[in-house]
Design an enzyme around this catalytic site. Structure first.
Site, mmCIF file in Angstrom:
data_model
loop_
_atom_site.group_PDB
_atom_site.id
_atom_site.type_symbol
_atom_site.label_atom_id
_atom_site.label_comp_id
_atom_site.label_asym_id
_atom_site.label_seq_id
_atom_site.Cartn_x
_atom_site.Cartn_y
_atom_site.Cartn_z
ATOM 1 N N HIS A 148 0.853 -1.188 0.000
ATOM 2 C CA HIS A 148 0.000 0.000 0.000
ATOM 3 C C HIS A 148 0.891 1.242 0.000
ATOM 4 C CE1 HIS A 148 0.339 -0.961 4.465
ATOM 5 N NE2 HIS A 148 0.982 0.177 4.326
HETATM 6 C C1 T46 Z 1 2.623 0.667 6.889
HETATM 7 C C2 T46 Z 1 3.409 -0.585 7.063
HETATM 8 C C3 T46 Z 1 4.881 -0.353 7.121
HETATM 9 C C4 T46 Z 1 -4.706 -0.403 13.129
HETATM 10 O O1 T46 Z 1 -5.876 -0.553 13.543
HETATM 11 N N1 T46 Z 1 -3.923 0.569 13.662
HETATM 12 C C5 T46 Z 1 -2.640 0.772 13.256
HETATM 13 O O2 T46 Z 1 -1.952 1.681 13.782
HETATM 14 C C6 T46 Z 1 -2.114 -0.063 12.212
HETATM 15 C C7 T46 Z 1 -0.689 0.126 11.723
HETATM 16 C C8 T46 Z 1 -2.918 -1.035 11.682
HETATM 17 N N2 T46 Z 1 -4.201 -1.204 12.144
HETATM 18 C C9 T46 Z 1 -5.029 -2.291 11.569
HETATM 19 C C10 T46 Z 1 -5.410 -2.106 10.113
HETATM 20 C C11 T46 Z 1 -5.557 -3.527 9.621
HETATM 21 O O3 T46 Z 1 -6.869 -3.984 9.890
HETATM 22 O O4 T46 Z 1 -4.277 -3.503 11.626
HETATM 23 C C12 T46 Z 1 -4.577 -4.315 10.508
HETATM 24 C C13 T46 Z 1 -3.307 -4.710 9.773
HETATM 25 O O5 T46 Z 1 -2.764 -3.535 9.153
HETATM 26 P P1 T46 Z 1 -2.014 -3.586 7.739
HETATM 27 O O6 T46 Z 1 -2.558 -4.688 6.917
HETATM 28 O O7 T46 Z 1 -2.062 -2.210 7.157
HETATM 29 O O8 T46 Z 1 -0.528 -3.968 8.195
HETATM 30 P P2 T46 Z 1 0.805 -3.888 7.333
HETATM 31 O O9 T46 Z 1 1.870 -4.550 8.134
HETATM 32 O O10 T46 Z 1 0.581 -4.394 5.954
HETATM 33 O O11 T46 Z 1 1.131 -2.304 7.224
HETATM 34 C C14 T46 Z 1 1.599 -1.603 8.347
HETATM 35 C C15 T46 Z 1 0.874 -0.251 8.477
HETATM 36 O O12 T46 Z 1 -0.542 -0.449 8.483
HETATM 37 C C16 T46 Z 1 1.205 0.688 7.337
HETATM 38 O O13 T46 Z 1 0.800 2.012 7.666
HETATM 39 O O14 T46 Z 1 3.078 1.603 6.247
HETATM 40 O O15 T46 Z 1 3.006 -1.378 8.207
#
Ligand code: T46
Length: 144
Positions: A59
């Site tokens: 993303h």
């Molecule tokens: C990024 C990369 C480096 C939350 O509710 N609060 C938070 O602060 C974060 C980071 C995530 N979430 C929820 C959103 C999704 O439902 O946790 C779930 C997993 O998040 P995501 O699929 O976006 O995780 P990554 O590891 O793919 O991405 C993360 C960060 O979301 C993103 O901002 O830049 O790490």
């Protein structure tokens, strides 16, 4: 880790001050608006990365500023500004990579009890995410 030569837009390198000459372990320091170029409103870490096939990220953000570190182990960070692409092996806890806005990023190849630490300039806001690659390309081309 050799300091990476960043070739994509909206990224860069952040180097933390460290003391690694203590017999009882190392100390690493980051400070808002000093080594970390923004006010830190949120941090999160990602651990338990035992599935070597996992792919995280995939993303971009519209406004959020972040710095990503690997505090243990190593992983591969792929960056894409819509034009230039770069893959970096992140394996030095003292060197972070700026994930600025409009930068598609993917984390993969997690190795050796990898732990990722991210410092963020703002609270979580799902509307700041661009999670579809075609939408990302449209978004960055509109900005030019
Ligand atoms: C990024 C990369 C480096 C939350 O509710 N609060 C938070 O602060 C974060 C980071 C995530 N979430 C929820 C959103 C999704 O439902 O946790 C779930 C997993 O998040 P995501 O699929 O976006 O995780 P990554 O590891 O793919 O991405 C993360 C960060 O979301 C993103 O901002 O830049 O790490």
């Amino acid at each position: 880790m050799k300091t990476p030569n960043i070739r994509v837009k909206n990224s860069g390198v952040v180097k933390l001050k460290f003391y690694n000459d203590f017999p009882d372990g190392n100390l690493v320091i980051g400070e808002s608006k000093k080594s970390v170029p923004f006010d830190i409103k949120r941090f999160y870490f990602i651990n338990n990365l035992f599935n070597k096939k996992s792919n995280r990220g995939k993303h971009a953000h519209k406004k959020l500023e972040q710095i990503i570190f690997c505090v243990n182990g190593h992983f591969s960070l792929s960056l894409d500004d819509g034009k230039n692409k770069q893959r970096i092996l992140i394996n030095d806890p003292y060197i972070g990579i700026r994930l600025g806005p409009k930068l598609w990023h993917t984390m993969s190849g997690f190795f050796r009890d990898c732990v990722i630490l991210v410092l963020a300039s703002d609270y979580y806001d799902e509307t700041d995410y661009i999670r579809n690659y075609d939408d990302f390309i449209k978004y960055v081309s509109k900005m030019k």
